[in-house]
Scaffold this active site. Structure first.
Site, short mmCIF file in Angstrom:
data_model
loop_
_atom_site.label_atom_id
_atom_site.label_comp_id
_atom_site.label_asym_id
_atom_site.label_seq_id
_atom_site.Cartn_x
_atom_site.Cartn_y
_atom_site.Cartn_z
N HIS A 78 -7.90 5.15 -25.21
CA HIS A 78 -8.25 6.14 -26.24
C HIS A 78 -8.83 7.40 -25.61
O HIS A 78 -8.51 8.52 -26.03
CB HIS A 78 -9.24 5.56 -27.25
CG HIS A 78 -8.72 4.36 -27.97
ND1 HIS A 78 -9.52 3.55 -28.75
CD2 HIS A 78 -7.48 3.81 -28.03
CE1 HIS A 78 -8.78 2.56 -29.26
NE2 HIS A 78 -7.55 2.70 -28.83
N HIS A 237 -1.47 4.91 -34.52
CA HIS A 237 -2.38 4.44 -33.47
C HIS A 237 -1.60 3.92 -32.27
O HIS A 237 -2.05 4.09 -31.12
CB HIS A 237 -3.33 3.37 -33.97
CG HIS A 237 -4.33 2.99 -32.92
ND1 HIS A 237 -5.44 3.78 -32.63
CD2 HIS A 237 -4.36 1.97 -32.01
CE1 HIS A 237 -6.10 3.24 -31.62
NE2 HIS A 237 -5.46 2.14 -31.23
N ASP A 241 -2.17 5.14 -28.48
CA ASP A 241 -2.29 4.24 -27.33
C ASP A 241 -1.27 4.60 -26.25
O ASP A 241 -1.59 4.63 -25.06
CB ASP A 241 -2.05 2.79 -27.75
CG ASP A 241 -3.30 2.11 -28.30
OD1 ASP A 241 -4.41 2.67 -28.15
OD2 ASP A 241 -3.17 1.02 -28.87
N HIS A 264 0.44 -2.31 -24.47
CA HIS A 264 -0.08 -1.86 -23.18
C HIS A 264 0.70 -2.43 -22.00
O HIS A 264 0.97 -1.72 -21.03
CB HIS A 264 -1.56 -2.22 -23.06
CG HIS A 264 -2.41 -1.64 -24.14
ND1 HIS A 264 -2.47 -0.27 -24.38
CD2 HIS A 264 -3.22 -2.21 -25.07
CE1 HIS A 264 -3.29 -0.05 -25.40
NE2 HIS A 264 -3.75 -1.20 -25.83
#
Length: 305
Positions: A78, A237, A241, A264
């Site tokens: 973030h 979001h 990311d 991720h």
């Protein structure tokens, strides 16, 4: 010339770690040209520095963690997203624990911190990484890819079978600029499902998460009293990311990122695949004033106006 930027002033903040639940002290400091983003664990003696680099990613379990030996700094995405959004090339990030504070679960508080510190142009050209050839990584039905593009574009699709997440809010695309990032992406919060709570507890995860810093969904609805900040806040979001994860290249990207159900781990796999194929990318700078910059960065003091 498109110049590198760092912070004008030192700025501090305090928050709670998403997974540890610990109080964390954060200090952002200016750094010289070509430093990149360097994370500094000030709670250790001697202090340990870890560069924001895709090859330093050691864990991607519900957050991106940078590691050096047995020392780590987790949940960097973030803050890195805010750095990328405002065009910060060089900074020291001092942190008093193994995790960046979660703040409100979005990048917005970090944008505010960076705007408050102010940005300073440095006497060196900003280096971009331009994608020359397509790169794609797959994992089951998930994928993430980078393709040549004249600017920086991101397209993301999620796939949640949930009454509160309609088909029309599971895909989004953005042409990246500072203004777009601040207004359309930075405020999107991290999210979680009540059904995963037991797994988190058993694995010592998400101990700092609550409805003040995350969107929480049960089997039927969003539980937060204030609801969502955007109708498609969840997929936004995921874009937030991705911007943070991609900034672990150490430079702003010129290319198009496309993803389906990526996270991720897959984002990092994509970066490592890109770096491995050296014919698929190149460094570029824009030293000629007449050249059109492919990405629009706005002086942060005026971004929110």
């Amino acid at each position: 010339m498109v110049r590198q930027h760092t912070l004008k002033n030192i700025i501090r903040a305090t928050g709670v770690g998403l997974h540890s639940g610990e109080k964390v002290y954060l200090t952002l400091k200016p750094a010289p040209v070509n430093t990149g983003i360097v994370f500094v664990r000030t709670d250790l003696d001697p202090v340990v520095e870890i560069h924001g680099d895709a090859r330093a990613v050691g864990s991607t379990n519900f957050a991106t963690a940078l590691c050096q030996g047995d020392v780590k700094v987790s949940t960097v995405e973030h803050l890195l997203s805010a750095m990328a959004g405002l065009g910060v090339d060089n900074a020291y990030v001092e942190v008093s624990a193994s995790e960046i504070p979660l703040m409100d679960g979005s990048a917005s508080p970090f944008v505010f911190l960076l705007q408050s510190a102010g940005l300073e142009a440095q006497n060196a050209p900003k280096r971009f990484i331009r994608v020359k050839k397509p790169i794609r990584v797959d994992e089951g039905d998930k994928f993430a890819s980078l393709e040549p593009h004249s600017g920086f574009r991101l397209s993301f699709t999620i796939d949640f079978q949930h009454p509160a997440i309609g088909e029309d809010v599971q895909s989004t695309s953005f042409d990246f600029s500072t203004t777009t990032f601040v207004k359309e992406i930075s405020r999107a919060r991290t999210f979680g499902f009540m059904k995963d709570l037991e797994y988190f507890k058993n694995n010592n995860l998400a101990r700092g998460a609550n409805m003040e810093n995350a969107i929480v969904l049960d089997d039927y609805r969003v539980l937060n009293d204030e609801g969502l900040r955007y109708r498609d806040e969840l997929v936004r979001h995921k874009v937030l990311d991705a911007i943070g994860d991609l900034y672990l290249l150490g430079h702003s990207l010129i290319g198009e990122y496309k993803a389906y159900k990526s996270g991720h781990a897959l984002n990092n796999k994509l970066l490592l695949a890109l770096l491995e194929h050296q014919d698929a990318w190149e460094y570029v700078v824009f030293e000629d004033e007449a050249q059109t910059t492919p990405i629009s960065y706005v002086e942060p003091a005026f971004v929110g106006a």
